[in-house]
Design a protein around this motif. Structure first.
Motif, mmCIF file in Angstrom:
data_model
loop_
_atom_site.group_PDB
_atom_site.id
_atom_site.type_symbol
_atom_site.label_atom_id
_atom_site.label_comp_id
_atom_site.label_asym_id
_atom_site.label_seq_id
_atom_site.Cartn_x
_atom_site.Cartn_y
_atom_site.Cartn_z
ATOM 1 N N ILE A 64 0.859 -1.179 0.000
ATOM 2 C CA ILE A 64 0.000 0.000 0.000
ATOM 3 C C ILE A 64 0.897 1.232 0.000
ATOM 4 O O ILE A 64 1.730 1.398 0.888
ATOM 5 N N SER A 65 0.759 2.069 -1.012
ATOM 6 C CA SER A 65 1.614 3.251 -1.169
ATOM 7 C C SER A 65 0.857 4.494 -0.721
ATOM 8 O O SER A 65 -0.044 4.966 -1.404
ATOM 9 N N TYR A 66 1.243 5.008 0.456
ATOM 10 C CA TYR A 66 0.615 6.223 0.970
ATOM 11 C C TYR A 66 1.625 7.166 1.612
ATOM 12 O O TYR A 66 1.397 8.363 1.718
ATOM 13 N N LEU A 67 2.780 6.641 2.035
ATOM 14 C CA LEU A 67 3.836 7.508 2.547
ATOM 15 C C LEU A 67 4.415 8.292 1.377
ATOM 16 O O LEU A 67 4.550 7.760 0.267
ATOM 17 N N PRO A 68 4.783 9.555 1.562
ATOM 18 C CA PRO A 68 5.172 10.409 0.422
ATOM 19 C C PRO A 68 6.339 9.859 -0.393
ATOM 20 O O PRO A 68 7.387 9.515 0.164
ATOM 21 N N LEU A 69 6.147 9.774 -1.696
ATOM 22 C CA LEU A 69 7.230 9.359 -2.591
ATOM 23 C C LEU A 69 8.324 10.410 -2.693
ATOM 24 O O LEU A 69 9.377 10.158 -3.267
ATOM 25 N N ARG A 95 3.145 -6.002 -6.595
ATOM 26 C CA ARG A 95 2.306 -4.917 -7.103
ATOM 27 C C ARG A 95 2.161 -3.833 -6.038
ATOM 28 O O ARG A 95 2.210 -4.102 -4.835
ATOM 29 N N ILE A 96 1.962 -2.604 -6.514
ATOM 30 C CA ILE A 96 1.877 -1.432 -5.645
ATOM 31 C C ILE A 96 0.523 -0.765 -5.863
ATOM 32 O O ILE A 96 0.196 -0.350 -6.977
ATOM 33 N N LYS A 149 -8.381 -1.965 3.579
ATOM 34 C CA LYS A 149 -9.305 -3.097 3.673
ATOM 35 C C LYS A 149 -9.596 -3.687 2.300
ATOM 36 O O LYS A 149 -9.750 -4.900 2.150
ATOM 37 N N GLU A 150 -9.702 -2.824 1.294
ATOM 38 C CA GLU A 150 -9.975 -3.332 -0.054
ATOM 39 C C GLU A 150 -8.739 -3.939 -0.686
ATOM 40 O O GLU A 150 -8.795 -4.998 -1.317
ATOM 41 N N LEU A 151 -7.608 -3.284 -0.528
ATOM 42 C CA LEU A 151 -6.374 -3.734 -1.181
ATOM 43 C C LEU A 151 -5.809 -4.985 -0.522
ATOM 44 O O LEU A 151 -5.179 -5.806 -1.193
ATOM 45 N N GLN A 152 -5.992 -5.138 0.784
ATOM 46 C CA GLN A 152 -5.447 -6.263 1.558
ATOM 47 C C GLN A 152 -3.939 -6.433 1.306
ATOM 48 O O GLN A 152 -3.483 -7.462 0.829
ATOM 49 N N PRO A 162 4.215 -0.544 4.951
ATOM 50 C CA PRO A 162 5.169 0.429 5.504
ATOM 51 C C PRO A 162 4.412 1.444 6.340
ATOM 52 O O PRO A 162 3.308 1.859 5.982
ATOM 53 N N SER A 163 4.983 1.850 7.451
ATOM 54 C CA SER A 163 4.253 2.780 8.300
ATOM 55 C C SER A 163 5.210 3.700 9.036
ATOM 56 O O SER A 163 6.440 3.607 8.896
#
Length: 707
Positions: free
Chosen positions: A324-329, A347-348, A363-366, A371-372
């Motif tokens: 899951i990609s949410y931390l700033p690139l 996959r990302i 929840k959808e992507l599972q 990374p947190s």
């Protein structure tokens, strides 16, 4: 064991599992009201354990001896994985040397599997694009750059001002395909810093995801003579087109850029290992940001070293995995993780761009890879603890029993999510993270040992903590999979060595296993872009990166961060803080004579010790609040405190402080800091350590109230 005993175990175990399945369908923790359930869970646990026999995680080194000294003079240490003082930094396939090579390998090992995913709208499912499609579109983007007059060289810098999204990844791969350099921009930099980056890096083209960012650039376009082209991912409006034309800026859409490249194909000119991949500008705390020069070779070395630690511990990334990609690139931590994923064909999935919807995305992507950062993990902990505190005593008892059982397993390096406790107590927590997570990484700021230990018990997968900075390609140490200890950041990655340098003025000495953390190896950056003076401050003549953090070697060979050399620190969310800068803003308030701003790496906010101006406060209080009191009484007056904090916040906003730089609570102290009372140096600078010690109880109380 007799057949009769085996049969009994199987019958009781199956009965317990049936009960557990029923319990699982109830709301989390609501099922824990009956003593019978507790008894059944405990009984079932015993039998289930006898039949499941969990196995420990394979350990890559002896946890009691994780590093070895490799240079007696320097007192430097390396991972026990390194043999004969040699770094582990090259991929097993000698052909994989750059980030472009890594992506092509991902396409191959995944058999052209799904690469990038996104949600077209909140009501639509994730949509995916394959690895080969990314490569085709990346080639078109790169060719489009060239058609717009940019050269396929490692001196061509491409600006990108965008949240994480598919077009970000495509642009990145397009740059690598034609030897160009990506330069991320981000909102918290501020206008002055953003302008500085574009000018220093001589960026002529910037890709923006939204119209509002194009407007921000156009508002100060006269200050950026090099910037002549802007690409917009969002559909351009007539208004923004007209505004760009008036400023003589060539504005076109991302789809137009791709079409232009498709019509004017170019032979790829891939980056070489020693080429720059990214100019990663650090937000810094004082002055303008510095552009850390990161290379393909350095990034790959860090990825290979991390894999050397994770893979033997059972974390083998494959095309079956999802991140899951949410931390700033724009930051090196997320970029490193995504490189690791694409190298292995995983996959990302990009979040929708709204943190409020992040849990829905998860929840959808599972995801299997999560990374947190401490701020988010702290929320998970707080939410569970709040639920628990509102429940009955028997609920808490059962929860504590579950934690105790998992603790015993962790001590044996057993990590799993299929125990009875996972099925009964922790299933809802794990489901909140998608239900399939097999690795959680945390970085950017320290995570409380209490929270880290809690997570390792409840999530049922390895939770590893890394330490590093942009200047060492994001990470230089990481805790080992299966190590139950907390309060340290692990041993060095096998791609580098670490030493602790004397800091005499703070009484830290390498002979005592304490000092400034210094890093050397292929994961160390080249220096700061066009800033030799700052480069020489960070890198000494022998190639050691001086981090500014104070570390301590523990008996087991792991590193613990214990202090900061300079008066700069991180908050829990990873934001750097320069307290002197903030203090210089606050003392502009006529009510404030002196202020000591304090923050902690495990806290998300700042607090302050304020000495009101004794010449101003009494008259002000009488006029404003109709109060006539002594300084001591005024400093204890809640209304006075409220007004002073509001005034400080006002001056903070006027002085350009970010929200995270504003103190959230203050303690009013009636006596001035002075040389005589030991709180100022002879040159009238604040003695920060002494202030922290003197006001420890007040600081602790403020953080308790803010919690």
């Amino acid at each position: 064991m007799s057949d009769t005993q085996k049969s009994l175990i199987q019958r009781v175990t199956m009965a317990g599992i049936v009960m557990i399945d029923k319990i699982r369908n109830m709301d989390y923790l609501k099922f824990l009201g009956a003593g019978a359930v507790t008894l059944a869970a405990v009984t079932t646990t015993t039998f289930y354990y006898l039949t499941s026999r969990p196995q420990p995680i394979p350990l890559v080194v002896d946890l009691n001896d994780q590093t070895e000294e490799v240079d007696k003079n320097e007192r430097s240490r390396m991972s026990r994985l390194c043999k004969n003082g040699r770094y582990i930094c090259e991929y097993e396939d000698a052909e994989i040397k750059t980030l472009h090579d890594a992506f092509k390998r991902g396409a191959r090992v995944s058999n052209n599997g799904q690469a990038y995913g996104w949600k077209p709208s909140p009501t639509e499912p994730f949509t995916w694009i394959s690895y080969n499609d990314v490569l085709v579109r990346a080639a078109n983007v790169g060719a489009g750059f060239i058609a717009k007059g940019l050269k396929p060289e490692n001196t061509t810098n491409i600006g990108i001002y965008s949240q994480n999204r598919v077009e970000y990844g495509i642009t990145e791969q397009g740059c690598y395909m034609y030897s160009m350099v990506l330069v991320p921009l981000y909102d918290t930099l501020g206008h002055e810093a953003c302008t500085h980056i574009i000018n220093q890096a001589e960026i002529s083209l910037v890709i923006c995801d939204k119209i509002v960012k194009v407007k921000a650039l156009l508002d100060r376009i006269k200050e950026m003579p090099n910037l002549r082209k802007v690409v917009l991912v969002e559909e351009p409006s007539d208004e923004i087109k007209e505004s760009a034309a008036n400023h003589k800026i060539d504005l076109f859409s991302f789809s137009e850029l791709e079409a232009l490249g498709e019509q004017n194909p170019q032979e790829p000119k891939p980056s070489k290992p020693d080429d720059l991949c990214v100019l990663c500008y650090t937000s810094g705390t004082t002055g303008l940001p510095k552009g850390a020069m990161l290379t393909h070779k350095g990034t790959m070395a860090t990825v290979v070293a991390a894999a050397t630690i994770l893979k033997p511990g059972g974390i083998d990334i494959s095309p079956e995995d999802t991140l899951i990609s949410y931390l700033p690139l724009a930051h090196s931590y997320e970029r490193l993780l995504e490189c690791y994923c694409v190298l292995n064909g995983a996959r990302i999935g990009f979040f929708q761009g709204d943190v409020k919807l992040l849990m829905d995305d998860i929840k959808e992507l599972q995801p299997t890879l999560f990374p947190s950062v401490p701020r988010l993990l702290n929320r998970v902990y707080d939410k569970v603890m709040t639920q628990l505190s509102e429940g009955s005593a028997i609920k808490r008892k059962l929860f504590n029993m579950a934690i105790a059982s998992k603790e015993n397993e962790l001590k044996k390096s057993i990590i799993r999510n299929d125990s009875i406790w996972d099925k009964v107590v922790f299933k809802k927590i794990q489901a909140g993270l998608g239900g399939k997570v097999k690795l959680i990484t945390t970085g950017s700021a320290p995570l409380s040992p209490k929270v880290l230990h809690f997570l390792r018990c409840v999530v049922g997968c390895p939770v590893v903590e890394g330490y590093g900075q942009t200047e060492c390609h994001a990470v230089c140490t990481v805790t080992l999979v299966g190590d139950p200890d907390t309060g340290n950041v692990g041993p060095p990655l096998p791609c580098c060595q670490i030493k602790l340098a004397d800091v005499e003025e703070m009484n830290y000495f390498a002979k005592d296993d304490k000092g400034e953390v210094c890093v050397k190896g292929p994961n160390v950056f080249l220096g700061y872009y066009r800033d030799q003076a700052k480069t020489e401050e960070a890198l000494d003549k022998d190639g050691w990166l001086h981090t500014g953090d104070i570390g301590q070697w523990l008996e087991n060979g792991t590193l613990k961060i214990i202090d900061r050399k300079k008066n700069i620190f991180k908050l829990a969310q990873g934001e750097y803080i320069a307290p002197e800068k903030i203090e210089s803003v606050y003392v502009r308030s006529p009510l404030v004579a002196q202020v000591f701003v304090h923050g902690e790496s495990l806290k998300s906010s700042l607090v302050g010790i304020v000495v009101p101006d004794p010449d101003v406060l009494p008259n002000w209080a009488k006029t404003k609040l109709n109060v006539s009191q002594s300084m001591e009484e005024l400093c204890s007056n809640a209304d006075v405190k409220k007004e002073i904090l509001a005034d400080m916040t006002k001056y903070g906003k006027a002085g350009g402080l970010h929200s995270f730089e504003q103190v959230k609570d203050i303690f009013l102290h009636p006596d001035l800091f002075s040389v005589e009372n030991g709180l100022l140096t002879p040159t009238f600078k604040a003695k920060r350590h002494e202030l922290k010690v003197k006001f420890k109880s007040q600081i602790d109380e403020m953080y308790t109230q803010l919690a």
